[in-house]
Scaffold this active site. Structure first.
Site, PDB file in Angstrom:
ATOM      1  N   CYS A   1       0.800  -1.226   0.000  1.00  0.00           N
ATOM      2  CA  CYS A   1       0.000   0.000   0.000  1.00  0.00           C
ATOM      3  C   CYS A   1       0.837   1.283   0.000  1.00  0.00           C
ATOM      4  O   CYS A   1       0.315   2.346  -0.305  1.00  0.00           O
ATOM      5  CB  CYS A   1      -0.953   0.015   1.204  1.00  0.00           C
ATOM      6  SG  CYS A   1      -2.174  -1.319   1.161  1.00  0.00           S
TER       7      CYS A   1
ATOM      8  N   HIS B   1      -9.075   3.233  -2.615  1.00  0.00           N
ATOM      9  CA  HIS B   1      -7.695   2.878  -2.289  1.00  0.00           C
ATOM     10  C   HIS B   1      -7.138   1.944  -3.362  1.00  0.00           C
ATOM     11  O   HIS B   1      -7.167   0.726  -3.219  1.00  0.00           O
ATOM     12  CB  HIS B   1      -7.670   2.200  -0.915  1.00  0.00           C
ATOM     13  CG  HIS B   1      -6.336   1.700  -0.466  1.00  0.00           C
ATOM     14  ND1 HIS B   1      -5.143   2.232  -0.925  1.00  0.00           N
ATOM     15  CD2 HIS B   1      -5.994   0.699   0.398  1.00  0.00           C
ATOM     16  CE1 HIS B   1      -4.138   1.586  -0.337  1.00  0.00           C
ATOM     17  NE2 HIS B   1      -4.621   0.647   0.444  1.00  0.00           N
TER      18      HIS B   1
ATOM     19  N   CYS C   1      -0.676   2.414   6.650  1.00  0.00           N
ATOM     20  CA  CYS C   1      -0.246   1.097   7.098  1.00  0.00           C
ATOM     21  C   CYS C   1       0.038   0.248   5.871  1.00  0.00           C
ATOM     22  O   CYS C   1      -0.373   0.576   4.757  1.00  0.00           O
ATOM     23  CB  CYS C   1      -1.298   0.450   7.983  1.00  0.00           C
ATOM     24  SG  CYS C   1      -2.887   0.161   7.173  1.00  0.00           S
TER      25      CYS C   1
ATOM     26  N   GLY D   1       0.477  -3.935   4.401  1.00  0.00           N
ATOM     27  CA  GLY D   1       0.294  -5.354   4.622  1.00  0.00           C
ATOM     28  C   GLY D   1       1.586  -6.056   5.022  1.00  0.00           C
ATOM     29  O   GLY D   1       2.676  -5.643   4.615  1.00  0.00           O
TER      30      GLY D   1
END
Length: 400
Positions: A94, A356, A386, A388
């Site tokens: 991300c 997103h 954040c 993964g």
């Protein structure tokens, strides 16, 4: 080329409207989205000889299928950039788009380049499932107990964060509703106008059976597809939890699966003076930190202080914070743990409303932040998220 340490400046930043998974970009290739973003951002720097670009670095969280084959290089060739310009696709899940900005800035700060393009592109429409088209994680990663969190889907990590930081379902739904409210208000006020480049969607339909002539339809996407003016706390409360039977995380208080792309042009001070370009912002610092995989959503709590230290500023000096809303649960936990001012976090809404598109999000939100700071006369801003497998990233920018 100047081999002395120097600052890196953003001189242009744009993004395409973000589409829902299977929505307006459902039949558009991600490398075409990337090519359009590259063309659009270069159009904002008319005096630049594209042959002087040191590299095009593009983030992508799932670099496979239509967004494989080093999409950065494919995208720049599709965009018509000179063949001598290289391209690099990077993956930090991300944070890929933000990592692209940081890596491009680092090349300039080290004196290895005077012009760089950072970008991000992702089509979740081309994926058969959330973790890509073929999930083949090494089973040995689960041999250690402290790695078992890797087995959790993203939603279950959000449930764990909600439990540990005591974030209620009611608070998550209220946060989600506010994300939509802010995003809709920003659209109505035209606040996304400077950062968004409209995209012409071209779809080839089956044509006349007799002569085989294809039917081509065209329409222009000019705004994000996700924000809902009709969202309500009652509608959100009716949604079932999707990751745990007695959980609190729902589709309504989670980020939307999306398609999108963005591109940023960064330059050295020497190049800015040579081209007489007005910079938008200075890259001030970047940091990444690891956290236990089962509570990956809390990653920004570790990354933000490190990035602020790099930038040499305090948290109170941040006028604008783009905190990616992977889930309302983790966004609220980060806000509460660090004592962030909710009014300064995602003033125009976040991923719950705006979407997103994974590896593109960091570049997209950098464009939002850069233009937002200038519009509001803010000085310092941050993009953070954040990641993964248990990480967090944060980048600090100074508006000029």
């Amino acid at each position: 080329m100047n081999m002395q340490k120097q600052d890196a400046y953003i001189v242009a930043a744009t993004r395409l409207p973000v589409g829902k998974r299977g929505g307006m970009y459902g039949r558009t290739r991600p490398d075409d989205l990337l090519a359009a973003a590259l063309q659009a951002v270069l159009a904002q720097v008319p005096g630049l000889d594209a042959g002087r670009i040191g590299d095009v670095i593009a983030g992508c969280a799932m670099p496979e299928a239509e967004q494989g084959m080093n999409m950065a290089r494919m995208g720049l060739l599709l965009a018509g950039l000179p063949q001598q310009v290289p391209g690099l696709t990077i993956n930090r899940f991300c944070a890929s788009g933000l990592q692209a900005v940081a890596d491009a800035a680092s090349r300039i700060r080290l004196g290895e380049a005077d012009v760089m393009i950072a970008a991000g592109a992702e089509s979740m429409s081309v994926m058969s499932q959330m973790m890509g088209n073929k999930i083949s994680m090494n089973p040995a990663i689960f041999d250690r107990e402290d790695h078992l969190g890797m087995a959790f889907g993203m939603g279950l990590t959000a449930e764990k964060v909600a439990q540990r930081w005591k974030v209620s379902r009611e608070d998550q739904d209220a946060f989600a509703l506010e994300s939509h409210r802010r995003a809709v208000a920003a659209q109505q006020a035209g606040y996304f106008g400077q950062e968004i480049t409209p995209f012409e969607i071209v779809v080839h339909e089956p044509g006349n059976v007799a002569d085989g002539t294809p039917k081509i339809t065209r329409r222009t996407a000019a705004q994000d597809e996700g924000p809902r003016a009709d969202s309500s706390i009652e509608a959100l409360a009716r949604l079932r939890t999707v990751f745990a039977a007695r959980g609190t995380v729902t589709a309504g208080n989670s980020s939307q699966m999306s398609d999108g792309a963005a591109a940023i042009v960064l330059m050295s001070e020497r190049m800015i003076k040579e081209l007489n370009v007005q910079p938008l912002a200075r890259f001030a610092g970047y940091a990444v930190a690891g956290v236990p995989p089962e509570i990956m959503g809390i990653g920004p709590v570790e990354a933000i202080p490190r990035a602020l230290q790099q930038a040499g500023i305090g948290q109170a000096q941040l006028d604008w914070i783009e905190l990616n809303e992977a889930f309302a649960a983790q966004a609220l936990a980060v806000i509460r743990e660090l004592g962030l001012d909710p009014a300064r976090v995602n003033p125009l809404g976040g991923a719950i409303a705006l979407g997103h598109p994974l590896g593109a999000t960091g570049a997209i939100r950098t464009a939002t932040l850069t233009h937002g700071l200038r519009r509001t006369s803010g000085k310092y801003g941050m993009v953070t998220m954040c990641i993964g497998t248990g990480m967090g990233a944060a980048g600090v920018f100074e508006a000029l």
